[in-house]
Design a protein around this motif. Structure first.
Motif, PDB file in Angstrom:
ATOM      1  N   ALA A  23       0.924  -1.224   0.264  1.00 29.12           N
ATOM      2  CA  ALA A  23       0.313   0.181   0.325  1.00 29.12           C
ATOM      3  C   ALA A  23       0.853   1.886   0.341  1.00 29.12           C
ATOM      4  CB  ALA A  23      -1.344  -0.163   1.246  1.00 29.12           C
ATOM      5  N   GLY A  24       0.748   2.268  -1.029  1.00 29.04           N
ATOM      6  CA  GLY A  24       1.334   3.438  -0.450  1.00 29.04           C
ATOM      7  C   GLY A  24       2.128   2.698  -1.916  1.00 29.04           C
ATOM      8  N   LEU A  25       2.962   2.213  -2.257  1.00 27.87           N
ATOM      9  CA  LEU A  25       3.648   2.263  -3.844  1.00 27.87           C
ATOM     10  C   LEU A  25       3.387   2.178  -4.439  1.00 27.87           C
ATOM     11  CD1 LEU A  25       6.166  -0.884  -1.710  1.00 27.87           C
ATOM     12  CD2 LEU A  25       6.555   1.577  -1.471  1.00 27.87           C
ATOM     13  N   LEU A  36      -1.800   6.428  -2.186  1.00 26.14           N
ATOM     14  CA  LEU A  36      -0.413   6.240  -2.829  1.00 26.14           C
ATOM     15  C   LEU A  36       0.040   7.437  -2.795  1.00 26.14           C
ATOM     16  CD1 LEU A  36       1.682   4.665  -5.129  1.00 26.14           C
ATOM     17  CD2 LEU A  36       0.610   6.974  -6.536  1.00 26.14           C
ATOM     18  N   PRO A  37       1.684   7.815  -2.395  1.00 31.50           N
ATOM     19  CA  PRO A  37       1.668   9.389  -1.870  1.00 31.50           C
ATOM     20  C   PRO A  37       2.153  10.243  -3.368  1.00 31.50           C
ATOM     21  CG  PRO A  37       3.059   7.280  -1.740  1.00 31.50           C
ATOM     22  CD  PRO A  37       2.209   7.070  -2.166  1.00 31.50           C
ATOM     23  N   GLY A  38       0.651  10.574  -3.964  1.00 31.07           N
ATOM     24  CA  GLY A  38       0.563  11.215  -5.341  1.00 31.07           C
ATOM     25  C   GLY A  38       2.038  12.031  -5.211  1.00 31.07           C
ATOM     26  N   VAL A  39       3.357  12.496  -5.776  1.00 26.94           N
ATOM     27  CA  VAL A  39       3.184  14.110  -5.896  1.00 26.94           C
ATOM     28  C   VAL A  39       2.461  14.973  -6.242  1.00 26.94           C
ATOM     29  CG1 VAL A  39       4.883  15.037  -7.719  1.00 26.94           C
ATOM     30  CG2 VAL A  39       5.486  12.851  -6.986  1.00 26.94           C
ATOM     31  N   THR A  40       1.325  15.399  -7.946  1.00 31.21           N
ATOM     32  CA  THR A  40       0.644  15.914  -7.989  1.00 31.21           C
ATOM     33  C   THR A  40      -0.414  16.684  -6.605  1.00 31.21           C
ATOM     34  OG1 THR A  40       0.447  15.753  -9.949  1.00 31.21           O
ATOM     35  CG2 THR A  40      -1.439  16.451  -9.110  1.00 31.21           C
ATOM     36  N   ARG A  41      -0.937  15.056  -5.504  1.00 34.77           N
ATOM     37  CA  ARG A  41      -1.038  15.188  -5.010  1.00 34.77           C
ATOM     38  C   ARG A  41      -0.711  16.196  -3.444  1.00 34.77           C
ATOM     39  NH1 ARG A  41      -1.112  12.918   1.100  1.00 34.77           N
ATOM     40  NH2 ARG A  41      -2.880  12.785   1.729  1.00 34.77           N
ATOM     41  N   ALA A  42       0.446  16.386  -3.343  1.00 34.37           N
ATOM     42  CA  ALA A  42       1.475  16.759  -2.555  1.00 34.37           C
ATOM     43  C   ALA A  42       1.729  18.210  -3.071  1.00 34.37           C
ATOM     44  CB  ALA A  42       3.457  16.183  -2.565  1.00 34.37           C
ATOM     45  N   PHE A  43       1.796  18.189  -4.177  1.00 36.68           N
ATOM     46  CA  PHE A  43       2.188  19.452  -5.247  1.00 36.68           C
ATOM     47  C   PHE A  43       0.213  20.296  -4.407  1.00 36.68           C
ATOM     48  CE2 PHE A  43       4.468  18.494  -8.352  1.00 36.68           C
ATOM     49  CZ  PHE A  43       6.139  19.002  -8.161  1.00 36.68           C
ATOM     50  N   VAL A  44      -1.138  20.149  -4.309  1.00 39.08           N
ATOM     51  CA  VAL A  44      -1.698  20.473  -4.636  1.00 39.08           C
ATOM     52  C   VAL A  44      -1.983  20.453  -2.894  1.00 39.08           C
ATOM     53  CG1 VAL A  44      -4.193  19.999  -4.269  1.00 39.08           C
ATOM     54  CG2 VAL A  44      -2.907  19.747  -6.378  1.00 39.08           C
TER      55      VAL A  44
END
Length: 283
Positions: free
Chosen positions: A143-145, A203-211
């Motif tokens: 999970a998360g990978l 998933l710790p999304g890269v776009t999620r983090a930007f948002v």
């Protein structure tokens, strides 16, 4: 002619090869990242490579150094003449070839494949979604990978297609919202932005983090936590994120409109902030 990076060499895509003994092909033993390059500049490259390294740490093998992978990604763009236009890349790193059986070789030699293609970045169409008809295992070590085993996501997307939707939304065994089959999930209620916490299994999304960073810059209240399906059904607006769709409005869920069934004002505000981030200089 499209060229593919394979273990340090550029090869024609139609004749590029990896070993039939590669554990990525045989067992899904590997990881991948999907990236977008805006006129030769790869968005969030460091963040993608950090996530890949974390996944490799969990799986227990050493990928090539991040600097080598970054140079290979840029080389693949250049070899395909894509420095002056928007493009997408896929970076795949498997543990490499190995003997029969589950246990990997003691000293594996990872396989690295990078592909690149033109990508027309446009305003994303509104998305519709259903609840995936099976539960996401948030307790799984995977999970998360972003591994090469995407069968749950494939089955979820197939279920969505059968139902006439564009995306499937996973719930975990506790009944909490997790993510889409290929996207992170956000929604708005009472002026606050909500998204499932990483402990729920997304998933710790890269776009999620930007948002999340953009929301903080706009002084928007953000709540990360464990939320039931009803929270999304009662939301004023919602959207999905990933590297390719950026921020895509989610307007229907399980046959019901979210809010007014159209892109909401906070979604549009964050979309504009994301585009400003892109045009002002990539992080």
């Amino acid at each position: 002619m499209s060229l593919v990076y394979v273990n340090g060499q550029m090869q024609p895509a139609q004749s590029a090869q990896v070993s039939v003994h590669d554990r990525g092909f045989l067992l899904g033993d590997g990881l991948f990242e999907t990236l977008v390059a805006y006129r030769g500049r790869i968005l969030g490259l460091d963040q993608h490579l950090t996530r890949l390294q974390h996944g490799a740490n969990v799986l227990g093998f050493d990928p090539p150094p991040a600097a080598e992978l970054a140079a290979a990604a840029r080389h693949t763009l250049a070899a395909n003449g894509l420095q002056a236009q928007d493009a997408m890349l896929r970076l795949t790193v498997s543990r490499g070839a190995g003997p029969r059986g589950l246990l990997p070789p003691a000293q594996p030699t990872p396989t690295v494949v990078i592909t690149a293609a033109p990508w027309a970045v446009a305003a994303p169409a509104a998305q519709t979604a259903i609840s995936v008809p099976f539960r996401w295992d948030a307790a799984s070590p995977l999970a998360g990978l972003k591994t090469l085993n995407y069968l749950p996501q494939i089955l979820g997307r197939q279920a969505a297609q059968v139902a006439g939707a564009t995306e499937g939304i996973f719930l975990n065994h506790a009944g909490h919202l997790v993510e889409g089959c290929a996207s992170n999930l956000f929604w708005v209620s009472d002026g606050a932005l909500f998204t499932p916490a990483l402990a729920c299994g997304p998933l710790p999304g890269v776009t999620r983090a930007f948002v999340l960073a953009l929301a903080a810059g706009l002084q928007l209240p953000v709540v990360e936590g464990a939320f039931p399906r009803a929270q999304l059904l009662q939301a004023a607006e919602a959207f999905l994120t990933n590297s390719l769709i950026e921020l895509a409005p989610l307007t229907w869920y399980d046959g019901q409109p979210i809010g007014r069934g159209e892109p909401g004002p906070l979604t549009r505000r964050l979309q504009a902030a994301f585009r400003t981030m892109i045009t002002s200089g990539l992080p």
